[in-house]
Design an enzyme around this catalytic site. Structure first.
Site: not given
Ligand code: ZN
Length: 234
Positions: A48-49, A99, A103, A192
């Site tokens: 993620d991210d 995603h 955020h 991540h």
């Molecule tokens: Zn995230």
């Protein structure tokens, strides 16, 4: 008086349902995911991210050395910063999901802000994703309107079954993550791939890479399939 009471209770019940309903759905879908991983002896690696300028190329190299595909839930604002990684990830055979753009925690902003952020996240990725590419909610949080919007898109929600703990204040050992996945007989692991700041940046990047390698070694020993999330859900 009675009508005021009815209106107030109606609002309360409605608000509760807006948060509670997607939470119940999450629990049900997570249980199904755990069962699917166990029954199909499958490991799904999810990141993620990202993308991150430093960590993503190292990760790509590592995944390539094991000849496996993972799922990347890209963050729109980081894609805008490092757009070159979108094609690199797709060309390497990885699954791309979104995603959101920035955020947002859907429980902490207005529903329309969360909805707009989801839309922007898909838009930033352009042709690299389709309307029904998987979405992973930031912080795992959805409200009824965002859940419904994803359902209208037919976009699967990218839940996970094991959190690697790579963003925890106290970083675990890679072995502990492997142990958790082994005892569950497989799993969807949350990791991540954004570049961290500060004095722990290098340690955390190494942890992500070491844990990925340790899980892939375990997959070889345990004879797990390593698939992107979409393949497991299909
Ligand atoms: Zn995230």
């Amino acid at each position: 008086m009675l009508s005021t009471l009815i209106i107030i209770s109606g609002i309360l019940v409605g608000t509760l349902a807006a948060y509670l309903f997607p939470h119940i759905i999450r629990k049900v879908e997570e249980a199904k995911l755990r069962q699917d991983c166990r029954e199909q002896r499958t490991l799904v690696l999810t990141y993620d991210d990202g993308p991150g300028e430093n960590i993503t190329p190292r990760l790509l190299e590592l995944l390539d050395s094991y000849q496996v595909s993972a799922t990347f839930f890209l963050l729109g604002m980081r894609v805008q910063k490092y757009p070159k990684f979108v094609n690199r990830l797709a060309e390497a055979g990885h699954e791309l999901g979104t995603h959101g753009q920035s955020h947002l925690n859907a429980w902490k902003v207005w529903p329309w802000e969360a909805l707009n952020d989801i839309k922007m996240g898909y838009r930033t990725l352009g042709d690299a994703v389709s309307a029904d590419s998987p979405f992973r909610p930031p912080y795992g949080k959805l409200v009824l309107p965002t859940w419904w919007a994803l359902r209208l898109r037919r976009a699967p929600i990218g839940w996970w079954t094991v959190d690697s703990g790579d963003t925890n204040a106290l970083l675990p050992q890679s072995d502990e993550v492997v142990k958790k996945v082994k005892s569950a007989g497989g799993g969807v692991v949350l990791l991540h791939d954004f570049d961290r700041q500060g004095n722990q940046a290098a340690v955390r990047a190494d942890f992500v890479l070491e844990t990925t390698a340790a899980l892939l070694e375990a997959a070889l020993v345990e004879n797990w399939k390593v698939l992107p999330l979409g393949r497991l859900l299909r």
